[in-house]
Design an enzyme around this catalytic site. Structure first.
Site, PDB file in Angstrom:
ATOM      1  N   GLU A   1     -11.678 -17.316  19.507  1.00  0.00           N
ATOM      2  CA  GLU A   1     -11.659 -18.760  19.690  1.00  0.00           C
ATOM      3  C   GLU A   1     -10.315 -19.185  20.271  1.00  0.00           C
ATOM      4  O   GLU A   1      -9.275 -18.588  19.991  1.00  0.00           O
ATOM      5  CB  GLU A   1     -11.909 -19.452  18.356  1.00  0.00           C
ATOM      6  CG  GLU A   1     -13.318 -19.188  17.842  1.00  0.00           C
ATOM      7  CD  GLU A   1     -13.604 -19.796  16.484  1.00  0.00           C
ATOM      8  OE1 GLU A   1     -14.713 -20.305  16.296  1.00  0.00           O
ATOM      9  OE2 GLU A   1     -12.732 -19.757  15.597  1.00  0.00           O
TER      10      GLU A   1
ATOM     11  N   GLU B   1      -2.051 -11.487  15.205  1.00  0.00           N
ATOM     12  CA  GLU B   1      -0.591 -11.491  15.091  1.00  0.00           C
ATOM     13  C   GLU B   1      -0.065 -10.952  16.428  1.00  0.00           C
ATOM     14  O   GLU B   1      -0.206  -9.756  16.715  1.00  0.00           O
ATOM     15  CB  GLU B   1      -0.179 -10.606  13.899  1.00  0.00           C
ATOM     16  CG  GLU B   1       1.269 -10.161  13.871  1.00  0.00           C
ATOM     17  CD  GLU B   1       2.276 -11.307  13.996  1.00  0.00           C
ATOM     18  OE1 GLU B   1       2.218 -12.258  13.211  1.00  0.00           O
ATOM     19  OE2 GLU B   1       3.143 -11.213  14.908  1.00  0.00           O
TER      20      GLU B   1
ATOM     21  N   CYS C   1      -4.015 -23.313  22.823  1.00  0.00           N
ATOM     22  CA  CYS C   1      -3.675 -22.339  21.784  1.00  0.00           C
ATOM     23  C   CYS C   1      -4.570 -21.128  22.006  1.00  0.00           C
ATOM     24  O   CYS C   1      -5.796 -21.259  21.954  1.00  0.00           O
ATOM     25  CB  CYS C   1      -3.903 -22.964  20.403  1.00  0.00           C
ATOM     26  SG  CYS C   1      -3.690 -21.791  19.058  1.00  0.00           S
TER      27      CYS C   1
ATOM     28  N   CYS D   1      -7.561 -10.414  12.569  1.00  0.00           N
ATOM     29  CA  CYS D   1      -6.149 -10.171  12.266  1.00  0.00           C
ATOM     30  C   CYS D   1      -6.073  -9.287  11.025  1.00  0.00           C
ATOM     31  O   CYS D   1      -6.866  -9.439  10.098  1.00  0.00           O
ATOM     32  CB  CYS D   1      -5.438 -11.501  11.980  1.00  0.00           C
ATOM     33  SG  CYS D   1      -3.659 -11.282  11.724  1.00  0.00           S
TER      34      CYS D   1
ATOM     35  N   SER E   1       3.951 -17.339  17.970  1.00  0.00           N
ATOM     36  CA  SER E   1       4.079 -17.496  16.519  1.00  0.00           C
ATOM     37  C   SER E   1       3.831 -16.172  15.809  1.00  0.00           C
ATOM     38  O   SER E   1       2.842 -15.498  16.068  1.00  0.00           O
ATOM     39  CB  SER E   1       3.050 -18.534  16.050  1.00  0.00           C
ATOM     40  OG  SER E   1       3.035 -18.596  14.657  1.00  0.00           O
TER      41      SER E   1
ATOM     42  N   ASN F   1      -5.380 -26.749   6.208  1.00  0.00           N
ATOM     43  CA  ASN F   1      -6.728 -27.059   6.673  1.00  0.00           C
ATOM     44  C   ASN F   1      -7.763 -26.290   5.870  1.00  0.00           C
ATOM     45  O   ASN F   1      -7.566 -25.117   5.566  1.00  0.00           O
ATOM     46  CB  ASN F   1      -6.839 -26.726   8.159  1.00  0.00           C
ATOM     47  CG  ASN F   1      -5.978 -27.685   8.950  1.00  0.00           C
ATOM     48  OD1 ASN F   1      -6.164 -28.882   8.901  1.00  0.00           O
ATOM     49  ND2 ASN F   1      -4.981 -27.148   9.645  1.00  0.00           N
TER      50      ASN F   1
ATOM     51  N   CYS G   1      -3.321 -12.918   5.552  1.00  0.00           N
ATOM     52  CA  CYS G   1      -2.782 -14.118   4.891  1.00  0.00           C
ATOM     53  C   CYS G   1      -3.888 -14.828   4.107  1.00  0.00           C
ATOM     54  O   CYS G   1      -5.000 -15.008   4.605  1.00  0.00           O
ATOM     55  CB  CYS G   1      -2.152 -15.057   5.918  1.00  0.00           C
ATOM     56  SG  CYS G   1      -0.814 -14.259   6.816  1.00  0.00           S
TER      57      CYS G   1
ATOM     58  N   CYS H   1      -5.095 -25.388  12.770  1.00  0.00           N
ATOM     59  CA  CYS H   1      -4.346 -24.206  12.379  1.00  0.00           C
ATOM     60  C   CYS H   1      -4.979 -23.490  11.199  1.00  0.00           C
ATOM     61  O   CYS H   1      -5.318 -24.120  10.196  1.00  0.00           O
ATOM     62  CB  CYS H   1      -2.939 -24.624  11.975  1.00  0.00           C
ATOM     63  SG  CYS H   1      -1.724 -23.923  13.026  1.00  0.00           S
TER      64      CYS H   1
ATOM     65  N   SER I   1       5.584 -18.268  10.826  1.00  0.00           N
ATOM     66  CA  SER I   1       4.737 -18.789   9.745  1.00  0.00           C
ATOM     67  C   SER I   1       5.455 -18.480   8.443  1.00  0.00           C
ATOM     68  O   SER I   1       5.531 -17.318   8.043  1.00  0.00           O
ATOM     69  CB  SER I   1       3.372 -18.087   9.741  1.00  0.00           C
ATOM     70  OG  SER I   1       2.700 -18.349  10.934  1.00  0.00           O
ATOM     71  N   LEU I   2       5.974 -19.485   7.794  1.00  0.00           N
ATOM     72  CA  LEU I   2       6.794 -19.249   6.601  1.00  0.00           C
ATOM     73  C   LEU I   2       5.984 -19.511   5.315  1.00  0.00           C
ATOM     74  O   LEU I   2       5.793 -18.633   4.505  1.00  0.00           O
ATOM     75  CB  LEU I   2       8.043 -20.131   6.650  1.00  0.00           C
ATOM     76  CG  LEU I   2       9.197 -19.692   5.787  1.00  0.00           C
ATOM     77  CD1 LEU I   2       9.702 -18.308   6.169  1.00  0.00           C
ATOM     78  CD2 LEU I   2      10.350 -20.693   5.854  1.00  0.00           C
ATOM     79  N   HIS I   3       5.560 -20.727   5.135  1.00  0.00           N
ATOM     80  CA  HIS I   3       4.593 -21.109   4.106  1.00  0.00           C
ATOM     81  C   HIS I   3       5.027 -20.916   2.649  1.00  0.00           C
ATOM     82  O   HIS I   3       4.227 -21.149   1.741  1.00  0.00           O
ATOM     83  CB  HIS I   3       3.239 -20.425   4.323  1.00  0.00           C
ATOM     84  CG  HIS I   3       2.714 -20.576   5.717  1.00  0.00           C
ATOM     85  ND1 HIS I   3       2.653 -21.785   6.359  1.00  0.00           N
ATOM     86  CD2 HIS I   3       2.239 -19.667   6.608  1.00  0.00           C
ATOM     87  CE1 HIS I   3       2.157 -21.615   7.586  1.00  0.00           C
ATOM     88  NE2 HIS I   3       1.907 -20.347   7.763  1.00  0.00           N
TER      89      HIS I   3
ATOM     90  N   CYS J   1      -5.896 -18.055   5.481  1.00  0.00           N
ATOM     91  CA  CYS J   1      -6.230 -18.109   6.903  1.00  0.00           C
ATOM     92  C   CYS J   1      -7.614 -17.523   7.185  1.00  0.00           C
ATOM     93  O   CYS J   1      -7.934 -16.426   6.727  1.00  0.00           O
ATOM     94  CB  CYS J   1      -5.156 -17.329   7.664  1.00  0.00           C
ATOM     95  SG  CYS J   1      -5.481 -17.226   9.420  1.00  0.00           S
TER      96      CYS J   1
END
Ligand code: SF4
Length: 360
Positions: A109, A177, A122, A129, A208, A307, A133, A350, A231-233, A136
């Site tokens: 996508e 990634e 994007c 991936c 990213s 999200n 995470c 995201c 991406s820290l989060h 995600c």
């Protein structure tokens, strides 16, 4: 003899393509070498590159090449093309989410977003991936495929043709990634920047990563002008490791040290993406902790209200919590924005992009 069906023809042409050179993944210098190898003039490379960047997928349409050269190219090379399976358009904000089929049968996508400063795309760098995470959607089916440079580039070309407008920015932030597919990423950046093609400024591109430190160093050296987002989060190892398994390999202290070095070496501001998750990483003390860790760094924090992903248990923080979090960071001198989320009604925001498998 029975006539070949469309599906059979498609499968045959894919088999044949596998034996040929992926010409759209080649920078102009390599393309020139391929031409020399088949006894042709090297200067034709820029012409072919230009056609492909305009969305021409058939050598026969390259009218400034001789018939003989077009036939030779057809024998030794193929032009990568993604199949656009579906386009969803957000009724809220006009964001477009594209589903593209790859040759492997997997699908990826990509998203087109309209901002006040211009059009942005994007793109995905892998089908799925393997970073796992916890919040995600991209990680749900694991990793199926690395995208070739041409498959990354064709997302931008196909979307540009579909919307009929100039794409001003590209972010490599879809599924995958990018640093886990580093060589192809670098080739893609070379292709998109070439003046014979899309001629996109490297400063208009953002890559990213979830924090693969060894590649952050390489990237700063290879593409110092490209923007880096992390991406820290999480504000500490405990929370970040819960959300992002990569943190167990590359703990936050080492990651932030590499980021400080990257910012100092390149002079470019790093963006930290931070998804606010209700009750997990969004308290005032978390904001204080984060501010302390980012002190005096050339950086910017982008707060993202998490999200929704149906398979995941996490919920987004409320607007007030996000504003309070931002205020603390700003009070400590850290530039902070709360991202305006686009495309949530089509799962195009995201963390919502995912691997799809289509029938072959
Ligand atoms: S956040 Fe990025 S690195 Fe993590 S699983 Fe999703 S796509 Fe992969």
């Amino acid at each position: 003899m029975a006539l070949e069906t469309a599906a059979e023809k498609d499968r045959r042409s894919r088999r044949e393509d596998r034996m040929k050179a992926d010409i759209k993944s080649m920078p102009v210098t390599e393309l020139a070498q391929l031409l020399a190898d088949i006894g042709e003039q090297k200067y034709r490379a820029s012409q072919i590159f230009e056609w492909m960047s305009k969305g021409v997928y058939d050598f026969e349409e390259m009218t400034n090449l001789s018939k003989n050269l077009r036939e030779k190219l057809g024998d030794v090379a193929f032009i990568e093309r993604l199949t656009m399976e579906k386009v969803q358009i957000s009724a809220k904000d006009g964001t477009r989410k594209y589903l593209f089929r790859l040759k492997s049968g997997n699908a990826i996508e990509s998203v087109f977003l309209k901002y006040h400063y211009g059009n942005s795309v994007c793109i995905s760098s892998q089908a799925g991936c393997r970073m796992g995470c916890a919040f995600c959607a991209s990680a749900i089916g694991g990793m199926a495929d690395n995208l070739s440079p041409a498959e990354m580039l064709d997302q931008v070309i196909a979307i540009g043709l579909d919307v009929g407008g100039r794409i001003g920015n590209v972010v490599v932030m879809g599924t995958g990634e990018p640093f886990d597919n580093y060589e192809n990423l670098c080739r893609f950046l070379t292709l998109i920047h070439d003046k014979a093609g899309l001629n996109m400024s490297l400063r208009a591109i953002t890559v990213s990563t979830c924090g693969i430190i060894s590649k952050i160093e390489d990237f700063g050296r290879d593409f110092p002008q490209v923007n880096l987002a992390i991406s820290l989060h999480g504000p500490n190892d405990e929370i970040r490791s819960r959300l992002m398994p990569i943190n167990r390999k590359y703990p936050m202290g080492e990651l932030l040290k590499a980021c400080r070095k990257h910012a100092a070496d390149t002079g470019r501001r790093i963006t930290f993406e931070y998804a606010l998750i209700n009750g997990l990483n969004d308290s005032p003390s978390h904001a204080e902790e984060l501010a302390q860790k980012l002190r005096h760094m050339l950086c910017h924090v982008n707060l993202i209200p998490l999200n929704p992903v149906s398979e995941r248990e996490y919920a987004a923080s409320g607007r007030q919590t996000a504003e309070a979090f931002a205020k603390i960071l700003e009070g400590k001198g850290i530039q902070t924005t709360i991202r305006r989320e686009l495309g949530t009604d089509i799962d195009g925001a995201c963390g919502q992009l995912r691997l799809k498998t289509l029938e072959k």
